[in-house]
Design an enzyme around this catalytic site. Structure first.
Site, PDB file in Angstrom:
ATOM      1  N   CYS A 151      44.185 -47.334  78.201  1.00  0.00           N
ATOM      2  CA  CYS A 151      44.213 -47.370  79.135  1.00  0.00           C
ATOM      3  C   CYS A 151      43.409 -47.397  80.693  1.00  0.00           C
ATOM      4  O   CYS A 151      43.092 -48.345  81.291  1.00  0.00           O
ATOM      5  CB  CYS A 151      45.178 -45.826  79.463  1.00  0.00           C
ATOM      6  SG  CYS A 151      46.510 -45.381  80.900  1.00  0.00           S
ATOM      7  N   SER A 195      51.566 -43.756  80.601  1.00  0.00           N
ATOM      8  CA  SER A 195      51.221 -41.959  81.475  1.00  0.00           C
ATOM      9  C   SER A 195      50.165 -42.892  82.148  1.00  0.00           C
ATOM     10  O   SER A 195      48.985 -42.122  81.985  1.00  0.00           O
ATOM     11  CB  SER A 195      50.872 -40.832  80.375  1.00  0.00           C
ATOM     12  OG  SER A 195      50.648 -39.891  81.788  1.00  0.00           O
ATOM     13  N   HIS A 215      49.735 -45.016  75.482  1.00  0.00           N
ATOM     14  CA  HIS A 215      49.244 -44.061  74.748  1.00  0.00           C
ATOM     15  C   HIS A 215      49.636 -44.388  73.171  1.00  0.00           C
ATOM     16  O   HIS A 215      50.414 -43.532  72.988  1.00  0.00           O
ATOM     17  CB  HIS A 215      48.918 -43.307  75.449  1.00  0.00           C
ATOM     18  CG  HIS A 215      48.180 -43.120  76.493  1.00  0.00           C
ATOM     19  ND1 HIS A 215      46.313 -42.531  75.968  1.00  0.00           N
ATOM     20  CD2 HIS A 215      48.298 -42.664  77.764  1.00  0.00           C
ATOM     21  CE1 HIS A 215      45.980 -42.265  77.251  1.00  0.00           C
ATOM     22  NE2 HIS A 215      47.201 -42.955  78.276  1.00  0.00           N
ATOM     23  N   GLU A 273      48.536 -43.575  70.718  1.00  0.00           N
ATOM     24  CA  GLU A 273      47.878 -42.387  69.303  1.00  0.00           C
ATOM     25  C   GLU A 273      48.765 -41.083  69.593  1.00  0.00           C
ATOM     26  O   GLU A 273      48.466 -40.927  69.656  1.00  0.00           O
ATOM     27  CB  GLU A 273      46.297 -42.239  69.521  1.00  0.00           C
ATOM     28  CG  GLU A 273      45.314 -41.618  70.678  1.00  0.00           C
ATOM     29  CD  GLU A 273      45.979 -42.643  72.640  1.00  0.00           C
ATOM     30  OE1 GLU A 273      45.576 -42.194  73.593  1.00  0.00           O
ATOM     31  OE2 GLU A 273      46.283 -43.463  72.729  1.00  0.00           O
ATOM     32  N   ARG A 288      50.818 -29.849  82.728  1.00  0.00           N
ATOM     33  CA  ARG A 288      49.319 -29.265  83.283  1.00  0.00           C
ATOM     34  C   ARG A 288      50.823 -29.825  85.005  1.00  0.00           C
ATOM     35  O   ARG A 288      49.792 -29.384  85.538  1.00  0.00           O
ATOM     36  CB  ARG A 288      48.699 -30.362  82.801  1.00  0.00           C
ATOM     37  CG  ARG A 288      47.427 -30.280  83.752  1.00  0.00           C
ATOM     38  CD  ARG A 288      46.591 -32.101  83.321  1.00  0.00           C
ATOM     39  NE  ARG A 288      47.230 -33.000  83.824  1.00  0.00           N
ATOM     40  CZ  ARG A 288      47.406 -34.218  83.458  1.00  0.00           C
ATOM     41  NH1 ARG A 288      45.933 -34.417  82.515  1.00  0.00           N
ATOM     42  NH2 ARG A 288      47.958 -35.119  83.529  1.00  0.00           N
TER      43      ARG A 288
END
Length: 340
Positions: free
Chosen positions: A141, A190, A233, A235, A247
């Site tokens: 990222c 993201s 991502h 992972e 969040r």
């Protein structure tokens, strides 16, 4: 923190790692991998667990010695700083040795431009070090964006809206990293920025996977080390995007961000999306932190298939590192003198 990973052991957290004497057996060579975890404080420990599980599943008959680090210039809360200082190794220790593999995560941006980030100097020094001191390095990222900016001056571009969700990615080039990959690979993205494929191709990078919606996913570049770049991502576990979304809602309600976050793409089921849509209307009208207690129950889509892409990518990556480690070194052959 040094963690010994064996496929037969159970690791629920870095704090529960068996002592080295309990892992004396070695079934197929040992790999040394560094994890430079720069993720924001709320995701710090979750990121440790995600990569631990991935590497353990990918290890096969090998033992992996994982060393954990973090860039010292990443700003931390007192609690997270204590965790890093007490559990992680000092970054200077990394630069005194060679690693088979290196994984460098992104960090939460705090400056308008990458080269203005407080951790820019530390990160670029790490990029330069990894070129000659690893067999392969993964840049994830923001770390991927920083690496190509530093290496080739390729600037990322701001997206009109956050790329956030699970996207279908297709393998576009035959490569050892994507062998046996499912079609499509479902990968979490993201990010607020992107790298243009045309810029990468012009600079000599090879794109391995891409998404029609999210753009470039995985790409590579060969130096003395093989650099692997993730814009997404892979992972992330099933709940990572949910944690980020909640969040961001909390930050909106607390007036720490101006816009209400968009729903992650292809992530929540239809009923949940409908409930969240109604909650958004109320939140925009009554904007107050106390509204977080009224968030509805959340259910994910049944077909997100979290982790399947990462399982393949990391198994193939560990296999690549192992082939390098286990390749036989041929002894010099004596010269044979042929009579004239």
């Amino acid at each position: 923190m040094t963690i010994l990973i064996d496929r037969d052991q159970v690791i629920s957290s870095p704090a529960l790692v068996p002592a080295e004497r309990d892992l004396a057996r070695n079934h197929g060579g040992e790999l040394t991998i560094g994890l430079v975890n720069n993720m924001p404080d709320p995701a710090l420990k979750a990121t440790e667990r995600q990569f631990l599980k991935l590497l353990q599943a990918a290890a096969g008959p090998r033992r992996i010695r994982l060393h954990c680090f973090s860039l010292p210039s990443v700003k931390r809360s007192p609690e997270a700083k204590w965790h890093v200082e007490s559990e992680y190794s000092d970054l200077s220790d990394l630069k005194r040795q060679k690693f088979d593999g290196l994984i460098v995560t992104g960090a939460e941006p705090v400056a308008p431009e990458l080269d203005q980030e407080p951790y820019w100097h530390d990160l670029t020094e790490l990029i330069d070090w990894a070129k000659g001191n690893t067999r392969s390095a993964i840049w994830s990222c923001l770390a991927a964006h920083a690496a190509v900016l530093h290496l080739d001056g390729i600037a990322r571009r701001r997206l009109p809206a956050k790329c956030h969700g699970i996207f279908d990615c297709d393998a576009v080039t035959s490569d050892a990293l994507t062998v046996a990959a499912p079609a499509p690979l479902k990968v979490s993205h993201s990010r607020l920025n992107e790298l243009a494929e045309s810029d990468l191709a012009q600079a000599g990078y090879q794109v391995l996977t891409r998404s029609a919606e999210a753009g470039v996913d995985v790409f590579v570049r060969q130096y003395a080390s093989r650099f692997v770049f993730f814009q997404g991502h892979p992972e992330y576990d099933a709940l990572s995007l949910q944690r980020e979304y909640l969040r961001d809602i909390g930050r909106y309600l607390a007036r720490e961000r101006e816009t209400y976050p968009r729903l992650p793409v292809s992530y929540f089921d239809a009923a949940t999306e409908d409930k969240l849509g109604r909650f958004e209307k109320k939140a925009v009208h009554q904007r107050h932190p106390a509204l977080t207690t009224e968030l509805p129950g959340l259910n994910l889509r049944a077909d997100i298939d979290a982790g399947s892409a990462a399982a393949v990518l990391f198994r193939n990556w560990v296999q690549y590192l192992s082939m390098e480690v286990e390749a036989p070194v041929l002894a010099p052959q004596p010269k044979v003198l042929v009579p004239r």
